[in-house]
Design a protein around this motif. Sequence first.
Motif, PDB file in Angstrom:
ATOM      1  N   GLU A  77       0.830  -1.209   0.000  1.00 42.52           N
ATOM      2  CA  GLU A  77       0.000   0.000   0.000  1.00 42.52           C
ATOM      3  C   GLU A  77       0.865   1.259   0.000  1.00 42.52           C
ATOM      4  O   GLU A  77       0.583   2.220  -0.722  1.00 42.52           O
ATOM      5  N   ILE A  78       1.902   1.252   0.815  1.00 42.56           N
ATOM      6  CA  ILE A  78       2.770   2.432   0.902  1.00 42.56           C
ATOM      7  C   ILE A  78       3.474   2.682  -0.429  1.00 42.56           C
ATOM      8  O   ILE A  78       3.541   3.814  -0.914  1.00 42.56           O
ATOM      9  N   GLU A  79       3.973   1.616  -1.032  1.00 41.13           N
ATOM     10  CA  GLU A  79       4.658   1.754  -2.323  1.00 41.13           C
ATOM     11  C   GLU A  79       3.698   2.217  -3.411  1.00 41.13           C
ATOM     12  O   GLU A  79       4.078   2.956  -4.322  1.00 41.13           O
ATOM     13  N   GLY A  80       2.437   1.786  -3.320  1.00 38.69           N
ATOM     14  CA  GLY A  80       1.468   2.124  -4.348  1.00 38.69           C
ATOM     15  C   GLY A  80       0.936   3.544  -4.271  1.00 38.69           C
ATOM     16  O   GLY A  80       0.297   4.029  -5.218  1.00 38.69           O
ATOM     17  N   LEU A  81       1.171   4.237  -3.144  1.00 35.25           N
ATOM     18  CA  LEU A  81       0.650   5.599  -2.998  1.00 35.25           C
ATOM     19  C   LEU A  81       1.145   6.533  -4.101  1.00 35.25           C
ATOM     20  O   LEU A  81       0.395   7.371  -4.605  1.00 35.25           O
TER      21      LEU A  81
END
Length: 315
Positions: A77-81
Amino acid sequence: MSPEPSQDQNAAQHGIRPATPAVGKRRLVILVIALAFTLFAAMNPAAVKAAWAEFERIILLKSDPLPASPAKLSDHEIEGLSAMAPQQQAQLLMERAINHYEGAIELIDKQVPSWYGQLEVEKGPLAGLLYTAINANDLRVRAASLEITLAGYNLPKSPETVDNLLVRLQNEPEHRAWLLWVLGVLGNRGVETPRLETVFLDRIHDPDETTRTYAVVGLGLLATESSIAPLLDAFREDPSPHVREGAACAIAQSGMFREEQRMSAVPSLLNMMDDASLDPTTRSWVFQVLRDITGASLGSDPTAWRNWWSEHDRR
């Protein structure tokens, strides 16, 4: 010499009840049902599986909170932000913050400067999340919702923004409610807080009911120590039930007051319990505010509330 106790009396003394015909019949019925269920399971495994799943759903609703997964943003999720549009970033992080995911509020604080002027906060999923967040039981979540709100309206946290909004407050009476509300948001985020407190205090006695209503809302958002007393006065004395209710909500649950600030209102509320000048509705609100602030459920009994406070006063 007293007679020797019977077998039933000995059983009763040790917490054992003697068997009765009715109990025996119930046991037989239970055995028959269990046998029938076992036979049914053997012939209809799918139906039994569905019935068991329904039973588990019912049990879940009656259990203590059960975590579904660790409350932590995944690396994915963090990488996809970075690949998301600002609207989707804000929606994801606000939803995670509401559900107390570790790191969500910190990421909102990091990302929100880049969201200014790029969010839709008046409709759609994010609007619903912001409404939920401003009523959350965690002030950090409420604060995060205020930060996103300012970004959505493209209102930088600066004295110049306050100046512009105050001019509009004078010239746009049709927008007075929203303007007072958003000025409260800015004041809570540390922008011209003392100046805005004076603005709200000036308007808490305005002839216009809507202005007074949103003046008490603004004071609740501002959440300064000195805001409690004027809110109590408005709750007790304002001629409008809408204003009195707004002040009561600001003291009890809404806005940005910390728990200890709300608790500081309790002595005044205890005095209001016996105020003969209060109408029945307002008096009932006094007890509701006390319940909301303290979490105690003591009904409308003034003596019970005073006794409770004598044991819990932390001043």
